[in-house]
Design a protein around this motif. Structure first.
Motif, PDB file in Angstrom:
ATOM      1  N   VAL A 154       0.852  -1.183   0.000  1.00 45.49           N
ATOM      2  CA  VAL A 154       0.000   0.000   0.000  1.00 45.49           C
ATOM      3  C   VAL A 154       0.890   1.237   0.000  1.00 45.49           C
ATOM      4  O   VAL A 154       2.000   1.218   0.537  1.00 45.49           O
ATOM      5  N   ARG A 155       0.400   2.300  -0.553  1.00 44.13           N
ATOM      6  CA  ARG A 155       1.184   3.530  -0.637  1.00 44.13           C
ATOM      7  C   ARG A 155       1.518   4.075   0.747  1.00 44.13           C
ATOM      8  O   ARG A 155       0.789   3.887   1.704  1.00 44.13           O
ATOM      9  N   GLY A 156       2.652   4.767   0.817  1.00 46.45           N
ATOM     10  CA  GLY A 156       3.015   5.501   2.014  1.00 46.45           C
ATOM     11  C   GLY A 156       3.447   4.614   3.165  1.00 46.45           C
ATOM     12  O   GLY A 156       4.107   3.578   2.988  1.00 46.45           O
ATOM     13  N   SER A 157       3.052   5.006   4.367  1.00 49.54           N
ATOM     14  CA  SER A 157       3.555   4.364   5.582  1.00 49.54           C
ATOM     15  C   SER A 157       2.967   2.985   5.828  1.00 49.54           C
ATOM     16  O   SER A 157       3.432   2.267   6.702  1.00 49.54           O
ATOM     17  N   MET A 158       1.948   2.593   5.056  1.00 50.55           N
ATOM     18  CA  MET A 158       1.387   1.249   5.222  1.00 50.55           C
ATOM     19  C   MET A 158       2.193   0.196   4.470  1.00 50.55           C
ATOM     20  O   MET A 158       1.791  -0.971   4.435  1.00 50.55           O
ATOM     21  N   GLY A 159       3.327   0.577   3.877  1.00 54.13           N
ATOM     22  CA  GLY A 159       4.155  -0.427   3.224  1.00 54.13           C
ATOM     23  C   GLY A 159       5.159   0.115   2.238  1.00 54.13           C
ATOM     24  O   GLY A 159       6.322  -0.291   2.219  1.00 54.13           O
ATOM     25  N   GLU A 160       4.740   1.047   1.377  1.00 50.47           N
ATOM     26  CA  GLU A 160       5.624   1.542   0.322  1.00 50.47           C
ATOM     27  C   GLU A 160       6.931   2.101   0.870  1.00 50.47           C
ATOM     28  O   GLU A 160       8.014   1.810   0.341  1.00 50.47           O
ATOM     29  N   ASP A 161       6.853   2.902   1.915  1.00 50.67           N
ATOM     30  CA  ASP A 161       8.064   3.537   2.455  1.00 50.67           C
ATOM     31  C   ASP A 161       9.078   2.492   2.898  1.00 50.67           C
ATOM     32  O   ASP A 161      10.283   2.619   2.611  1.00 50.67           O
ATOM     33  N   ALA A 162       8.620   1.462   3.588  1.00 51.28           N
ATOM     34  CA  ALA A 162       9.531   0.425   4.065  1.00 51.28           C
ATOM     35  C   ALA A 162      10.152  -0.354   2.910  1.00 51.28           C
ATOM     36  O   ALA A 162      11.344  -0.688   2.936  1.00 51.28           O
TER      37      ALA A 162
END
Length: 385
Positions: free
Chosen positions: A77-85
């Protein structure tokens, strides 16, 4: 909450893994809130100075997975729910068109999980605690195997790796078809956070998830104490209190085993919090990390903790208030571990575990540690991250 677009499809390689990060998981731990279920608790955690932890743990798991499985593909998922990691781990994510804020809701988690299953993932790796596991199993059931990266405060379920690194390794081994990895039915449990804040334990079994299993890479569900331990543990507590030194701050971890130390002193205590004792008197109950650090200033300190039944955890499961910084200042030699023989036998040949979130402190703690198992009796067991 945004809807997923039904028209989105991704290529489905054999190493396609779904990733969901609960970005607020674990934020209540060091500040003494025992979880972050509910917006009001999250706001209180932020007010107390809590910082996000889940993203860095997700990155650690993904780095380990990418090394063991070079063909790994991650749908997230986009952003802090997965993409960033995923990007922080040096990988190129496949993204679902789902917009989220920094504090994902249960509904966001469940919508993401359902969409990933529809896209044909072979494994769903999630980063959070028991609450996140519960949200996901309610949505996907047994349609896809689940594996948890431990990042919450409450992690009593059996779907978690023993640490972020081992969770990532196990995910990779499963996706690459390693013959040493099997699937098992793993318990998904959760504690009532409101009851915990009232010093009551209220646990519930929510179901069983298909989950990858390899010995010593995953934890078991938390187990309670056996019926024959009371007298021995009471005797250990009396011995410890008799040896307490004046002027030393004693930090008492949570749980029924360590509560006996307060009882031996005739002091009030919290079952699920961290307390402190100085010169035979209580100087604080249900303390957070910052309060502990203030009490420790210019004062010798000592930590007394138990072993989490069924899992062998010493630090990092339910006692995050005794943080890496608290442990660093106390020092390894000023830690007392208490456990009954029955509890240690139930662990089999597995080691004791530590997962403070700080690699340097985990390394400091690694090695054999003395465990008090009876009055005048102790054993030495291996402690590992």
């Amino acid at each position: 909450m945004a809807d997923f677009e039904k028209s989105v499809h991704v290529e489905v390689p054999s190493q396609l893994m779904g990733l969901i990060v609960n970005p607020i998981a674990g934020m209540g731990g060091t500040v003494g809130l025992k979880g972050t279920d509910g917006n009001s608790i999250l706001l209180e955690a932020l007010r107390r100075g809590a910082s996000p932890l889940a993203g860095s743990k997700a990155t650690k798991a993904l780095c380990r997975a990418a090394i063991a499985c070079p063909a790994l593909r991650v749908l997230t998922v986009r952003g802090s729910m997965g993409e960033d990691a995923v990007r922080n781990a040096g990988l190129a994510p496949l993204l679902l068109p789902f917009q989220t804020c920094t504090s994902s809701s249960s509904a966001d988690t469940q919508a993401a999980a359902a969409a990933m299953v529809d896209q044909g993932i072979r494994l769903l790796l999630f980063v959070g605690g028991d609450g996140t596991a519960r949200d996901i199993i309610e949505t996907v059931g047994d349609r896809v195997p689940l594996l948890g990266v431990p990042a919450g405060v409450k992690m009593h379920s059996a779907v978690f790796g023993t640490s972020p690194g081992t969770a990532g390794l196990l995910a990779a081994l499963y996706l690459c078809g390693d013959p040493g990895v099997s699937l098992r039915d793993a318990e998904v449990m959760d504690l009532d956070e409101a009851a915990m804040r009232e010093d009551r334990v209220s646990a519930r079994l929510f179901g069983y998830a298909k989950s990858p299993y390899a010995r010593r890479l995953v934890q078991n569900a938390k187990a309670g104490a056996g019926p024959n331990e009371d007298a021995t543990l009471d005797a250990i507590a009396r011995q410890i209190t008799a040896g307490m030194q004046p002027g030393v701050l004693y930090i008492l971890g949570p749980g029924t085993t360590i509560r006996r130390v307060s009882q031996a002193l005739g002091l009030p205590s919290t079952l699920l919090g961290v307390d402190a004792v100085l010169n035979g008197a209580s100087v604080g109950q249900d303390l957070d990390e910052q309060t502990l650090l203030r009490l420790m200033e210019r004062r010798a300190s000592h930590i007394i903790v138990g072993v989490l039944g069924g899992q062998g955890s010493v630090f990092g499961r339910g006692n995050q208030q005794i943080s890496a910084e608290v442990i660093r200042r106390v020092g390894r030699d000023q830690i007392t571990v208490i456990a009954s023989t029955e509890k240690l036998i139930a662990l089999g040949s597995g080691p004791l575990r530590v997962d403070t979130g700080d690699d340097d402190v985990d390394t400091l703690l690694t090695g054999h540690i003395r465990v008090e198992i009876g009055p005048g009796r102790s054993t030495r067991l291996r402690l590992t991250a």
